[in-house]
Design a protein around this motif. Structure first.
Motif, PDB file in Angstrom:
ATOM      1  N   UNK A 164       0.697  -0.866   0.205  1.00 36.32           N
ATOM      2  CA  UNK A 164       0.080   0.560  -0.533  1.00 36.32           C
ATOM      3  C   UNK A 164       1.335   1.028   0.191  1.00 36.32           C
ATOM      4  N   UNK A 165       2.179   1.105   0.407  1.00 36.20           N
ATOM      5  CA  UNK A 165       2.248   2.937   1.512  1.00 36.20           C
ATOM      6  C   UNK A 165       3.966   2.650   0.245  1.00 36.20           C
ATOM      7  N   UNK A 166       4.617   1.576   0.633  1.00 34.24           N
ATOM      8  CA  UNK A 166       6.326   1.480  -0.534  1.00 34.24           C
ATOM      9  C   UNK A 166       6.126   0.848  -1.673  1.00 34.24           C
ATOM     10  N   UNK A 167       5.672  -0.134  -2.073  1.00 34.02           N
ATOM     11  CA  UNK A 167       5.961  -0.155  -3.349  1.00 34.02           C
ATOM     12  C   UNK A 167       5.490   0.375  -4.403  1.00 34.02           C
ATOM     13  N   UNK A 168       6.279   0.676  -5.644  1.00 33.47           N
ATOM     14  CA  UNK A 168       5.415   0.901  -6.678  1.00 33.47           C
ATOM     15  C   UNK A 168       5.568  -0.089  -8.360  1.00 33.47           C
ATOM     16  N   UNK A 169       4.944  -0.362  -8.882  1.00 34.70           N
ATOM     17  CA  UNK A 169       4.977  -1.621  -9.524  1.00 34.70           C
ATOM     18  C   UNK A 169       5.278  -1.030 -11.069  1.00 34.70           C
ATOM     19  N   UNK A 170       6.306  -1.864 -11.435  1.00 38.00           N
ATOM     20  CA  UNK A 170       6.937  -1.511 -13.520  1.00 38.00           C
ATOM     21  C   UNK A 170       5.525  -2.068 -14.193  1.00 38.00           C
ATOM     22  N   UNK A 171       4.620  -2.892 -13.673  1.00 38.18           N
ATOM     23  CA  UNK A 171       3.852  -3.014 -14.777  1.00 38.18           C
ATOM     24  C   UNK A 171       2.523  -2.753 -14.179  1.00 38.18           C
ATOM     25  N   UNK A 172       0.418  -2.465 -15.188  1.00 35.26           N
ATOM     26  CA  UNK A 172      -0.419  -1.882 -14.275  1.00 35.26           C
ATOM     27  C   UNK A 172      -1.002  -3.090 -14.261  1.00 35.26           C
ATOM     28  N   UNK A 173      -1.113  -4.647 -14.802  1.00 40.30           N
ATOM     29  CA  UNK A 173      -1.732  -5.225 -14.185  1.00 40.30           C
ATOM     30  C   UNK A 173      -1.708  -6.813 -14.558  1.00 40.30           C
ATOM     31  N   UNK A 174      -1.739  -7.616 -13.863  1.00 41.31           N
ATOM     32  CA  UNK A 174      -1.920  -9.237 -14.268  1.00 41.31           C
ATOM     33  C   UNK A 174      -2.781  -9.596 -14.120  1.00 41.31           C
ATOM     34  N   UNK A 175      -3.089 -10.794 -14.849  1.00 43.20           N
ATOM     35  CA  UNK A 175      -4.165 -11.953 -16.153  1.00 43.20           C
ATOM     36  C   UNK A 175      -4.853 -12.258 -14.409  1.00 43.20           C
ATOM     37  N   UNK A 176      -5.651 -12.434 -14.351  1.00 42.09           N
ATOM     38  CA  UNK A 176      -6.355 -12.418 -13.102  1.00 42.09           C
ATOM     39  C   UNK A 176      -6.180 -14.637 -13.554  1.00 42.09           C
ATOM     40  N   UNK A 177      -6.288 -14.925 -15.002  1.00 42.51           N
ATOM     41  CA  UNK A 177      -5.665 -16.942 -14.312  1.00 42.51           C
ATOM     42  C   UNK A 177      -3.878 -16.252 -13.426  1.00 42.51           C
ATOM     43  N   UNK A 178      -2.831 -15.918 -13.722  1.00 42.81           N
ATOM     44  CA  UNK A 178      -1.701 -15.696 -13.020  1.00 42.81           C
ATOM     45  C   UNK A 178      -2.401 -15.653 -11.833  1.00 42.81           C
ATOM     46  N   UNK A 179      -2.747 -14.639 -11.569  1.00 39.90           N
ATOM     47  CA  UNK A 179      -3.033 -14.148  -9.619  1.00 39.90           C
ATOM     48  C   UNK A 179      -4.133 -15.472  -9.165  1.00 39.90           C
ATOM     49  N   UNK A 180      -4.764 -16.269  -9.540  1.00 39.68           N
ATOM     50  CA  UNK A 180      -5.793 -17.128  -9.022  1.00 39.68           C
ATOM     51  C   UNK A 180      -4.309 -18.070  -8.373  1.00 39.68           C
ATOM     52  N   UNK A 181      -2.975 -18.282 -10.087  1.00 36.52           N
ATOM     53  CA  UNK A 181      -2.208 -19.912  -9.484  1.00 36.52           C
ATOM     54  C   UNK A 181      -1.542 -19.094  -8.606  1.00 36.52           C
ATOM     55  N   UNK A 182      -0.928 -17.905  -8.091  1.00 39.01           N
ATOM     56  CA  UNK A 182      -0.068 -16.874  -6.901  1.00 39.01           C
ATOM     57  C   UNK A 182      -1.018 -17.402  -5.666  1.00 39.01           C
ATOM     58  N   UNK A 183      -2.029 -17.388  -5.881  1.00 40.06           N
ATOM     59  CA  UNK A 183      -3.074 -17.415  -4.819  1.00 40.06           C
ATOM     60  C   UNK A 183      -3.510 -18.945  -4.063  1.00 40.06           C
ATOM     61  N   UNK A 184      -3.296 -20.021  -5.562  1.00 44.51           N
ATOM     62  CA  UNK A 184      -2.927 -21.494  -4.462  1.00 44.51           C
ATOM     63  C   UNK A 184      -2.006 -21.636  -4.001  1.00 44.51           C
ATOM     64  N   UNK A 185      -0.609 -20.711  -4.828  1.00 43.06           N
ATOM     65  CA  UNK A 185       0.873 -21.324  -4.188  1.00 43.06           C
ATOM     66  C   UNK A 185       0.349 -20.455  -2.345  1.00 43.06           C
ATOM     67  N   UNK A 186       0.316 -19.238  -2.230  1.00 46.04           N
ATOM     68  CA  UNK A 186       0.580 -18.838  -1.000  1.00 46.04           C
ATOM     69  C   UNK A 186      -0.269 -19.259  -0.186  1.00 46.04           C
ATOM     70  N   UNK A 187      -1.179 -18.919  -0.366  1.00 46.76           N
ATOM     71  CA  UNK A 187      -2.502 -19.821  -0.403  1.00 46.76           C
ATOM     72  C   UNK A 187      -2.472 -21.321   1.157  1.00 46.76           C
ATOM     73  N   UNK A 188      -2.025 -21.884  -0.460  1.00 46.67           N
ATOM     74  CA  UNK A 188      -1.851 -23.611   0.160  1.00 46.67           C
ATOM     75  C   UNK A 188      -1.480 -24.197   1.096  1.00 46.67           C
ATOM     76  N   UNK A 189       0.161 -22.898   0.535  1.00 41.29           N
ATOM     77  CA  UNK A 189       1.790 -23.240   1.363  1.00 41.29           C
ATOM     78  C   UNK A 189       1.758 -23.041   3.161  1.00 41.29           C
ATOM     79  N   UNK A 190       0.284 -21.652   3.390  1.00 39.28           N
ATOM     80  CA  UNK A 190       0.256 -21.233   3.809  1.00 39.28           C
ATOM     81  C   UNK A 190      -0.271 -22.863   5.133  1.00 39.28           C
TER      82      UNK A 190
END
Length: 326
Positions: A164-190
């Motif tokens: 929210x307060x620090x990062x500046x992102x170099x690309x505007x968006x991420x495909x929804x399907x990629x985000x779902x895979x990332x969530x599966x990775x982070x949520x599943x491992x947690x």
């Protein structure tokens, strides 16, 4: 482009059509009035134009033309690319690819990091139907368990704050399907590591409190280092999201790792999870750390290569992620 065999690109005569700027034919090249060639590259099978190279030196070798082809067609266009600077003639052909639904990077990271934060707490408080009924809403007798919960929660709260307060992102968006895979990775491992750390049969580390305390020190120092690097990178991005020069150490001792690696934020991130692994002595945490290290090494090496290509005076001592090694 993907099916093109570069090693045999130029073995067929009609594969390249070349002409001089002043309309000279190949037999007229001895005239001193010619300046550059225009090279049109076609697909061998379909005869479809793959690329148009403008102003190619007459003495250019086939290897150099291959290099120009890669630079022209090997990467996607950026939003700030200027048309007249692209290697095309007066007529440019662009290809559009529908990437599907997109989400902004801030939203992506918020979703990815909020999940692990709350999922871990479900196991820590031993909500019903996770373990046996007799363990519902009970707590572990070992101090390392609440400490691990505090460390895990702190890590993801820190990530949310940075998003929210620090990062500046170099690309505007991420495909929804990629985000779902990332969530599966982070949520599943947690969920997986939280299940074992908070399990009623969990046993503390072999060397007791001494092992836990040393691991905690490593965890805290690496978290501080990671935050320092992220803050430094943010401060260096003075124009939009593009770095005006390569990252360099500041007065903050945590940034001195820039003397040796290009991506110390990843180095500290790996150190954080190594500390958490030692603290909990849990196999799923160790596997998560290993997978994360492999992925961050790929990212770091890519960033390191970009720095070398972008800055001619980039320090030769630096490597990607592990000082003097990798």
């Amino acid at each position: 482009m993907g099916s093109l065999a570069l090693n045999s690109l130029f073995t067929v005569a009609h594969f390249i059509k070349a002409r001089c700027e002043h309309g000279l034919k190949a037999g007229e090249l001895k005239d001193k009035n010619y300046i550059f060639f225009e090279v049109e590259i076609l697909d061998y099978k379909t005869n479809k134009q793959l690329c148009f190279l403008d102003k190619v030196e007459p003495h250019a070798t086939i290897k150099e033309i291959k290099s120009l082809l890669y630079k022209c067609c090997g990467n996607a266009l950026k939003d700030d690319d200027i048309l007249e600077n692209l290697p095309v003639g007066t007529t440019a052909t662009m290809y559009f690819k529908d990437l599907g639904p997109q989400l902004g990077w801030t939203m992506v990271f918020l979703v990815e990091y909020i999940g692990p934060l709350f999922i871990y707490l479900l196991f820590y408080f031993r909500l019903p139907y996770i373990y046996s009924q007799k363990y519902t809403f009970t707590s572990s007798p070992y101090p390392v368990v609440p400490l691990a919960c505090a460390c895990h929660s702190f890590h993801y709260i820190k990530r949310l704050i940075e998003t929210i307060f620090v990062h500046r992102f170099s690309h505007g968006t991420m495909p929804l399907r990629t985000m779902l895979k990332n969530c599966l990775y982070y949520w599943g491992f947690s969920a997986w590591l939280a299940y074992y750390i908070n399990h009623p049969l969990y046993t503390p580390p072999s060397y007791g409190n001494q092992q836990v305390h040393y691991a905690l020190i490593m965890f805290v120092l690496c978290e501080a280092g990671n935050f320092s690097i992220n803050l430094t990178l943010n401060n260096m991005k003075s124009s939009g999201t593009l770095l005006t020069r390569f990252p360099y150490p500041t007065r903050n001792p945590f940034t001195w790792l820039f003397f040796f690696v290009s991506c110390p934020n990843y180095t500290y991130e790996v150190g954080t999870w190594i500390g958490f692994t030692i603290m909990t002595q849990c196999a799923p945490v160790a596997l998560y750390t290993l997978v994360g290290f492999i992925q961050m090494t790929i990212w770091a090496r890519g960033k390191h290569k970009t720095y070398i290509q972008q800055f001619k005076d980039y320090p030769g001592l630096r490597v990607a992620i592990i000082p003097l090694f990798l």
